[in-house]
Design an enzyme around this catalytic site. Sequence first.
Site, short mmCIF file in Angstrom:
data_model
loop_
_atom_site.label_atom_id
_atom_site.label_comp_id
_atom_site.label_asym_id
_atom_site.label_seq_id
_atom_site.Cartn_x
_atom_site.Cartn_y
_atom_site.Cartn_z
N LYS A 1 -48.63 7.65 -31.32
CA LYS A 1 -47.30 8.26 -31.24
C LYS A 1 -47.03 8.70 -29.80
CE LYS A 1 -49.31 12.70 -32.50
NZ LYS A 1 -49.77 13.51 -33.62
N ARG B 1 -46.93 23.25 -42.26
CA ARG B 1 -45.86 22.52 -41.57
C ARG B 1 -45.25 21.54 -42.56
NH1 ARG B 1 -47.35 19.45 -36.01
NH2 ARG B 1 -48.34 18.05 -37.52
N TYR C 1 -35.62 25.46 -1.97
CA TYR C 1 -34.71 26.31 -2.76
C TYR C 1 -35.25 27.74 -2.88
CZ TYR C 1 -32.10 22.18 -4.26
OH TYR C 1 -31.34 21.05 -4.30
N MET D 1 -35.91 18.40 -7.97
CA MET D 1 -35.79 17.28 -8.91
C MET D 1 -36.67 16.11 -8.48
SD MET D 1 -32.32 15.43 -10.23
CE MET D 1 -31.54 16.90 -10.87
C1 LIG Z 1 -51.12 13.76 -33.62
C2 LIG Z 1 -51.85 13.88 -34.89
C3 LIG Z 1 -53.23 13.69 -34.94
C4 LIG Z 1 -54.10 13.52 -33.70
O1 LIG Z 1 -54.40 14.76 -33.14
P1 LIG Z 1 -55.33 14.90 -31.85
O2 LIG Z 1 -55.56 16.34 -31.71
O3 LIG Z 1 -54.57 14.33 -30.70
O4 LIG Z 1 -56.57 14.10 -32.12
C5 LIG Z 1 -53.83 13.69 -36.19
N1 LIG Z 1 -53.11 13.90 -37.31
C6 LIG Z 1 -51.78 14.11 -37.30
C7 LIG Z 1 -51.06 14.37 -38.55
C8 LIG Z 1 -51.11 14.12 -36.09
O5 LIG Z 1 -49.80 14.36 -36.07
#
Ligand SMILES: *Cc1c(COP(=O)(O)O)cnc(C)c1O
Length: 374
Positions: A35, A133, A266, A314
């Site tokens: 992801k 969550r 700045y 920037m």
């Molecule tokens: C992102 C994620 C992981 C991986 O977590 P890490 O700490 O990066 O290994 C595992 N499970 C879920 C549900 C996640 O969203």
Amino acid sequence: MESLNRVTISRSALVHNFDLCREQAGGAAIMAMVKADGYGHGMVECARLFAARGAAAFGVAEAVEGATLRRAGCDLPIFVLAGVVPQTAAGIVEYRLTPVVVDAAILPELSREAVAQGVELPIHLKVDAGMGRQGTLPAGFMDLARAAHSLPGLRIEGVMAHFPMSEDRESTNSAEVLATFRRAAADIAGLVDGRCCLHLANSGGLFYVAGARLDMVRLGIGLYGYYPDGAAGRAAASDPLLQPVMRFATSVIQVRQLPAGAGLGYNHLYTTTRPTTVAVLPVGYEDGYLRSLSNRAEVLLHGRRAPVIGRISMNLTLVDATNIDRVRVGDEAVLLGCQGAEEITADEIAGWMETINYEVLCLFGRLNHREMTD
Ligand SMILES: *Cc1c(COP(=O)(O)O)cnc(C)c1O
């Protein structure tokens, strides 16, 4: 023409980390989390490499990322961990993605699509075993499984949950989450045809929580060379260590000699106290080099540390190069990674930014031109 700001991704470090994690995982399968564009390292390129080393599956947040990965030729299971909603159901089935089902509301839609497209769709159910969550609380988990079991076109293939604090080795929370998870999975065992895949551990779960490996582990940060508890984790780990994968470098675009008493940039956030050599870098908050690094961060020049002085803007950052010999326009400045014998890690930058290594990697990797290297 290319940007002067370059993020490079080390293939050999990715391989090293994958192999190290696979060894720790024992017989458990590895879902490589790709992801956020592979935590900024490149989703498709990383997925190809992990597949070649033996990854069993991939994890993405939204269905659209899964579709991109499928179109790039990935044949392994791709789990959609967030964003399984009515408008993505058709695409999930079409691209043979595996939805993580957090409650019963989406089930009729997934069932309808699976039947319409003539497939049996494997699904994984998410229990909220303490993360607070997403998912369904243990008390309602049996009802969720029954609802899934009763609908045509769906097959419960696995059960998952997520740890809220597996990176904290001192916490007793993870053992409780693991026990809750096991009970919830056992409750619904009768509704699963065939083998049920149980998965709970993220990198922290794999590294620090006894008994959490189960059938599959979902690994992100470890594959990218960092510990979920940052510098403390690296310091406490035994050899061989994970290897950081990302490097972020730029080039000096101007070198100036300024007198004592010169206000810089700045708000004149910094005023020179002596004759100062200032090296100007073409990097700024647009590139993820956030303003919070102003007057705080360090960069590497000629293999030595040079402090960032003044406000990061920037597209420009100033560094004090007074103590570094013969700095010239075109010299490489390293913001993240090694130069000579020195190294700046994402953990160190995260400290300056008051965040975690994950965020640093996502920012730098996603906002800059990126290349794979050996
Ligand atoms: C992102 C994620 C992981 C991986 O977590 P890490 O700490 O990066 O290994 C595992 N499970 C879920 C549900 C996640 O969203």
